[in-house]
Design an enzyme around this catalytic site. Structure first.
Site, PDB file in Angstrom:
ATOM      1  N   ASP A   4      50.523  17.195  72.888  1.00 18.94           N
ATOM      2  CA  ASP A   4      51.668  17.178  73.801  1.00 18.94           C
ATOM      3  C   ASP A   4      51.471  15.977  74.727  1.00 18.94           C
ATOM      4  O   ASP A   4      50.605  15.121  74.475  1.00 18.94           O
ATOM      5  CB  ASP A   4      51.827  18.518  74.545  1.00 18.94           C
ATOM      6  N   CYS A  31      46.032  19.364  73.693  1.00 20.52           N
ATOM      7  CA  CYS A  31      46.919  19.548  74.842  1.00 20.52           C
ATOM      8  C   CYS A  31      46.014  19.525  76.071  1.00 20.52           C
ATOM      9  O   CYS A  31      44.838  19.153  75.954  1.00 20.52           O
ATOM     10  CB  CYS A  31      47.774  20.809  74.726  1.00 20.52           C
ATOM     11  N   THR A  67      44.531  21.851  77.887  1.00 22.54           N
ATOM     12  CA  THR A  67      43.374  22.743  77.741  1.00 22.54           C
ATOM     13  C   THR A  67      42.963  22.971  76.298  1.00 22.54           C
ATOM     14  O   THR A  67      41.868  23.485  76.049  1.00 22.54           O
ATOM     15  CB  THR A  67      43.716  24.132  78.316  1.00 22.54           C
ATOM     16  N   HIS A  85      31.640  29.159  59.538  1.00 21.30           N
ATOM     17  CA  HIS A  85      31.932  30.600  59.434  1.00 21.30           C
ATOM     18  C   HIS A  85      33.418  30.910  59.308  1.00 21.30           C
ATOM     19  O   HIS A  85      33.781  31.886  58.644  1.00 21.30           O
ATOM     20  CB  HIS A  85      31.379  31.333  60.661  1.00 21.30           C
ATOM     21  N   HIS A 129      31.304  35.131  54.711  1.00 25.20           N
ATOM     22  CA  HIS A 129      32.342  34.556  55.573  1.00 25.20           C
ATOM     23  C   HIS A 129      33.674  34.439  54.839  1.00 25.20           C
ATOM     24  O   HIS A 129      34.738  34.517  55.461  1.00 25.20           O
ATOM     25  CB  HIS A 129      31.892  33.195  56.113  1.00 25.20           C
TER      26      HIS A 129
END
Ligand code: RB5
Length: 145
Positions: free
Chosen positions: A9, A66, A68, A99, A134
């Protein structure tokens, strides 16, 4: 070398440009899905664009930024076939591949240093999915879609 898709963004726009150049210099093929300026945009639009590109492709990995990394990760994980992981450390990035078979890495452009992000991405690109137990767990994630 990998095929990579990148998007962000406005908060991640500048860092996307820096990281894109870095990855291209390392020899990776990078497709930049925008935005093309730092004008305000809505991160779900770009997470959707990137998530659809990665989900449609046979191989290749996505990189989303972005402020965060949280918003793009929430949004990208709504796309069928996307396993997006918010990674702040090299360990996160390693485990996301080993994983979780993550195919998209989500990064915080604000508050994480550029050199840290470069190392986190490097780990994400070099680590491989371990399969085995996994795979069963990842299959169970897919069954939730
Ligand atoms: C934009 O201001 C900010 O909300 C966005 O970049 C992101 O951090 C959302 O999760």
């Amino acid at each position: 070398m990998k095929k990579l898709w990148m998007a962000s963004d406005h908060a991640g726009f500048e860092m996307k440009a820096v990281l894109k150049t870095h990855l291209q210099e390392l020899g990776h093929e990078v497709v930049d899905l925008g935005p093309d300026s730092d004008a305000s945009v809505d991160y779900p639009d770009f997470a959707k664009r990137l998530g659809c590109a990665v989900a449609d492709a046979d191989d290749g990995l996505g990189i989303l930024l972005c402020g965060t990394g949280i918003g793009v990760s929430i949004a990208a994980n709504k796309i069928k076939g996307v396993r997006a992981a918010l990674c702040r450390t090299e360990y996160d990035a390693q485990m996301a591949r080993n994983h979780n078979n993550a195919n998209v890495i989500c990064l915080a452009a604000r508050g994480v240093q550029e050199d840290v992000l470069k190392r986190v991405i490097a780990k994400f690109l070099s680590a491989e999915f371990e399969g085995g137990r996994h795979q069963r767990r990842v299959d169970k994630i897919s069954a939730l879609e």
